[in-house]
Scaffold this motif. Structure first.
Motif, PDB file in Angstrom:
ATOM      1  N   PRO A 103       0.832  -1.200   0.000  1.00 53.12           N
ATOM      2  CA  PRO A 103       0.000   0.000   0.000  1.00 53.12           C
ATOM      3  C   PRO A 103       0.867   1.250   0.000  1.00 53.12           C
ATOM      4  O   PRO A 103       1.929   1.277   0.634  1.00 53.12           O
ATOM      5  N   GLY A 104       0.453   2.270  -0.717  1.00 51.80           N
ATOM      6  CA  GLY A 104       1.238   3.494  -0.802  1.00 51.80           C
ATOM      7  C   GLY A 104       0.398   4.722  -0.525  1.00 51.80           C
ATOM      8  O   GLY A 104      -0.789   4.760  -0.863  1.00 51.80           O
ATOM      9  N   SER A 145      -4.385   2.339   9.267  1.00 58.46           N
ATOM     10  CA  SER A 145      -5.538   1.852   8.515  1.00 58.46           C
ATOM     11  C   SER A 145      -5.508   0.323   8.398  1.00 58.46           C
ATOM     12  O   SER A 145      -4.507  -0.319   8.730  1.00 58.46           O
ATOM     13  N   ASP A 146      -6.572  -0.221   7.879  1.00 61.32           N
ATOM     14  CA  ASP A 146      -6.662  -1.673   7.717  1.00 61.32           C
ATOM     15  C   ASP A 146      -6.026  -2.163   6.418  1.00 61.32           C
ATOM     16  O   ASP A 146      -6.221  -3.303   6.011  1.00 61.32           O
TER      17      ASP A 146
END
Length: 112
Positions: A52-53, A109-110
């Motif tokens: 994730p970015g 975050s998830d």
């Protein structure tokens, strides 16, 4: 320099530091090559990033146009774009609290 608050951040020292890379050997050749290449584009390796970015972008960035932020989002499979308001090209300097909150929120975050 591309600051939202020019009076606060575009000091004489900041202007010197901001242009320091232009004095390096090979800068002129690199600049010409960059322009001949068509300019800014996310590198081919960016699309291979699977983690994730978070892309932080100053809303008033005068160096990289807003369309380039979307290029990153389109290129990175799992990217999230966060606009930093009242901010030029240097979010961590101009809006450090907002930038830190965005990073903290992203990391909590998830998505991980």
């Amino acid at each position: 320099m591309s600051y939202f608050d020019v009076e606060k951040y575009a000091t004489e020292d900041a202007l010197k530091i901001g242009r320091f890379h232009c004095l390096r050997e090979g800068w002129n050749d690199a600049l010409v090559n960059f322009m001949l290449s068509g300019g800014f584009a996310p590198a081919e390796k960016v699309e291979k990033i699977e983690a994730p970015g978070l892309i932080l972008w100053g809303r008033q960035d005068g160096i990289l146009e807003k369309e380039f932020a979307q290029k990153f989002v389109d290129t990175m499979p799992s990217a999230e774009l966060k606009w930093i308001e009242e901010c030029g090209h240097v979010p961590h300097l101009e809006q450090p609290e907002e930038t830190a909150k965005a990073i903290d929120s992203f990391l909590r975050s998830d998505r991980f």
